[in-house]
Design a protein around this motif. Structure first.
Motif, PDB file in Angstrom:
ATOM      1  N   GLN A 172       5.091  -2.489   9.873  1.00 31.66           N
ATOM      2  CA  GLN A 172       4.771  -2.234   8.468  1.00 31.66           C
ATOM      3  C   GLN A 172       4.447  -0.751   8.331  1.00 31.66           C
ATOM      4  O   GLN A 172       3.662  -0.198   9.099  1.00 31.66           O
ATOM      5  CB  GLN A 172       3.578  -3.079   8.013  1.00 31.66           C
ATOM      6  CG  GLN A 172       3.313  -2.955   6.539  1.00 31.66           C
ATOM      7  CD  GLN A 172       2.248  -3.925   6.045  1.00 31.66           C
ATOM      8  OE1 GLN A 172       1.978  -4.938   6.682  1.00 31.66           O
ATOM      9  NE2 GLN A 172       1.645  -3.604   4.920  1.00 31.66           N
TER      10      GLN A 172
ATOM     11  N   PHE B 207      10.468   6.436   6.198  1.00 31.75           N
ATOM     12  CA  PHE B 207      11.034   5.647   5.109  1.00 31.75           C
ATOM     13  C   PHE B 207      12.059   6.469   4.333  1.00 31.75           C
ATOM     14  O   PHE B 207      13.130   5.971   3.996  1.00 31.75           O
ATOM     15  CB  PHE B 207       9.943   5.125   4.179  1.00 31.75           C
ATOM     16  CG  PHE B 207      10.491   4.330   3.027  1.00 31.75           C
ATOM     17  CD1 PHE B 207      11.328   3.248   3.248  1.00 31.75           C
ATOM     18  CD2 PHE B 207      10.191   4.672   1.726  1.00 31.75           C
ATOM     19  CE1 PHE B 207      11.855   2.520   2.191  1.00 31.75           C
ATOM     20  CE2 PHE B 207      10.707   3.949   0.663  1.00 31.75           C
ATOM     21  CZ  PHE B 207      11.542   2.873   0.899  1.00 31.75           C
TER      22      PHE B 207
ATOM     23  N   LEU C 278       5.172   4.394  -0.885  1.00 30.37           N
ATOM     24  CA  LEU C 278       4.712   3.520   0.196  1.00 30.37           C
ATOM     25  C   LEU C 278       3.306   2.976  -0.043  1.00 30.37           C
ATOM     26  O   LEU C 278       2.966   1.907   0.450  1.00 30.37           O
ATOM     27  CB  LEU C 278       4.777   4.239   1.543  1.00 30.37           C
ATOM     28  CG  LEU C 278       6.170   4.360   2.132  1.00 30.37           C
ATOM     29  CD1 LEU C 278       6.146   5.201   3.404  1.00 30.37           C
ATOM     30  CD2 LEU C 278       6.769   2.982   2.415  1.00 30.37           C
TER      31      LEU C 278
ATOM     32  N   ARG D 290       3.642  -0.321  -2.326  1.00 26.58           N
ATOM     33  CA  ARG D 290       4.455  -1.451  -1.878  1.00 26.58           C
ATOM     34  C   ARG D 290       4.155  -1.760  -0.430  1.00 26.58           C
ATOM     35  O   ARG D 290       3.504  -0.977   0.260  1.00 26.58           O
ATOM     36  CB  ARG D 290       5.946  -1.142  -2.039  1.00 26.58           C
ATOM     37  CG  ARG D 290       6.382   0.020  -1.151  1.00 26.58           C
ATOM     38  CD  ARG D 290       7.873   0.187  -1.006  1.00 26.58           C
ATOM     39  NE  ARG D 290       8.547   0.438  -2.265  1.00 26.58           N
ATOM     40  CZ  ARG D 290       9.863   0.532  -2.390  1.00 26.58           C
ATOM     41  NH1 ARG D 290      10.644   0.384  -1.349  1.00 26.58           N
ATOM     42  NH2 ARG D 290      10.421   0.766  -3.543  1.00 26.58           N
ATOM     43  N   THR D 291       4.678  -2.866   0.025  1.00 26.27           N
ATOM     44  CA  THR D 291       4.663  -3.201   1.446  1.00 26.27           C
ATOM     45  C   THR D 291       6.083  -2.960   1.937  1.00 26.27           C
ATOM     46  O   THR D 291       7.041  -3.488   1.368  1.00 26.27           O
ATOM     47  CB  THR D 291       4.258  -4.673   1.650  1.00 26.27           C
ATOM     48  OG1 THR D 291       2.939  -4.838   1.128  1.00 26.27           O
ATOM     49  CG2 THR D 291       4.282  -5.045   3.110  1.00 26.27           C
ATOM     50  N   GLN D 292       6.220  -2.141   2.963  1.00 26.59           N
ATOM     51  CA  GLN D 292       7.550  -1.776   3.458  1.00 26.59           C
ATOM     52  C   GLN D 292       7.589  -1.992   4.962  1.00 26.59           C
ATOM     53  O   GLN D 292       6.684  -1.570   5.678  1.00 26.59           O
ATOM     54  CB  GLN D 292       7.854  -0.307   3.143  1.00 26.59           C
ATOM     55  CG  GLN D 292       9.277   0.107   3.379  1.00 26.59           C
ATOM     56  CD  GLN D 292      10.217  -0.428   2.313  1.00 26.59           C
ATOM     57  OE1 GLN D 292       9.865  -0.511   1.147  1.00 26.59           O
ATOM     58  NE2 GLN D 292      11.421  -0.784   2.714  1.00 26.59           N
TER      59      GLN D 292
ATOM     60  N   THR E  87      15.404  -1.808   6.988  1.00 24.45           N
ATOM     61  CA  THR E  87      14.159  -1.782   6.229  1.00 24.45           C
ATOM     62  C   THR E  87      14.209  -2.814   5.106  1.00 24.45           C
ATOM     63  O   THR E  87      15.288  -3.200   4.652  1.00 24.45           O
ATOM     64  CB  THR E  87      13.900  -0.368   5.652  1.00 24.45           C
ATOM     65  OG1 THR E  87      12.595  -0.325   5.080  1.00 24.45           O
ATOM     66  CG2 THR E  87      14.940   0.034   4.630  1.00 24.45           C
TER      67      THR E  87
ATOM     68  N   GLY F 216      11.405  -4.059   1.647  1.00 28.67           N
ATOM     69  CA  GLY F 216      10.121  -3.876   0.985  1.00 28.67           C
ATOM     70  C   GLY F 216       9.749  -5.077   0.143  1.00 28.67           C
ATOM     71  O   GLY F 216      10.553  -5.981  -0.083  1.00 28.67           O
TER      72      GLY F 216
ATOM     73  N   SER G 179      14.752  -3.350  -1.678  1.00 30.98           N
ATOM     74  CA  SER G 179      15.159  -2.282  -0.746  1.00 30.98           C
ATOM     75  C   SER G 179      15.611  -2.788   0.619  1.00 30.98           C
ATOM     76  O   SER G 179      15.377  -2.139   1.632  1.00 30.98           O
ATOM     77  CB  SER G 179      14.016  -1.273  -0.561  1.00 30.98           C
ATOM     78  OG  SER G 179      13.631  -0.719  -1.787  1.00 30.98           O
TER      79      SER G 179
END
Length: 180
Positions: free
Chosen positions: A10, A19, A53, A56-58, A70, A72, A84
């Motif tokens: 994460q 990212f 970032l 959101r959670t990516q 990746t 998100g 994404s």
């Protein structure tokens, strides 16, 4: 590539450079799959990437020092919105996409969301099959990708099982699990 060597991490705001790099690769390699554009992403400042970032959670899939994909998620009331999603061409068909989708599902379930929704562009059969494998189904909602992009996309949704709640009983002050 051995799927056992793949790790999903994460990302946080301090990982903005990683990212940014993979997002630019995704937009350059598969512009048809996103509502965003490479030019728009290139115009973002370093601070924009950090803020993105933070909001959101990516997740990022890697094997050693190589970034493979990746995905998100953002909060939308009681559901998470998967966004994404991208896997590098050399990692497609290896299970990396499944690991990324599973990361979002596990995160959303642990966070207490009731479901996950996403949009998939019309004709992106591989993506729709991936999501379907994980229990996502079309909702019947469809529309243009954006006001600037008339291509059609379909909404898909996964309903997550309700999490049991722990409550305290007044009689003996011991925990009791509800919903299991």
């Amino acid at each position: 590539m051995d799927i056992e060597s793949v790790r999903v991490h994460q990302l946080g705001p301090d990982d903005w450079h990683r990212f940014r790099r993979i997002r630019l690769l995704a937009l350059a390699e598969a512009p048809y799959a996103f509502g965003s554009t490479l030019a728009w992403a290139r115009a973002r400042t370093d601070q924009d990437w950090r803020e993105l970032l933070a909001a959101r959670t990516q997740f990022l899939a890697t094997a050693g020092d190589h970034d493979l994909g990746t995905v998100g998620a953002v909060a939308e009331s009681d559901v998470a919105h998967l966004i994404s999603m991208w896997v590098a061409p050399e990692a497609r068909g290896t299970g990396v996409a499944d690991l990324l989708v599973r990361s979002v599902i596990d995160w959303a379930a642990a966070t207490g969301y009731l479901g996950i929704q996403l949009e998939v562009s019309d004709g992106n059969i591989a993506a729709e099959r991936l999501y379907h494998r994980h229990g996502f189904r079309r909702t019947g909602v469809a529309g243009a990708i954006s006001s600037d992009d008339a291509r059609l996309e379909f909404e898909m949704r996964l309903t997550l099982p309700a999490r049991p709640q722990t409550v305290w009983r007044a009689v003996d002050d011991g925990p009791c699990t509800l919903g299991s």
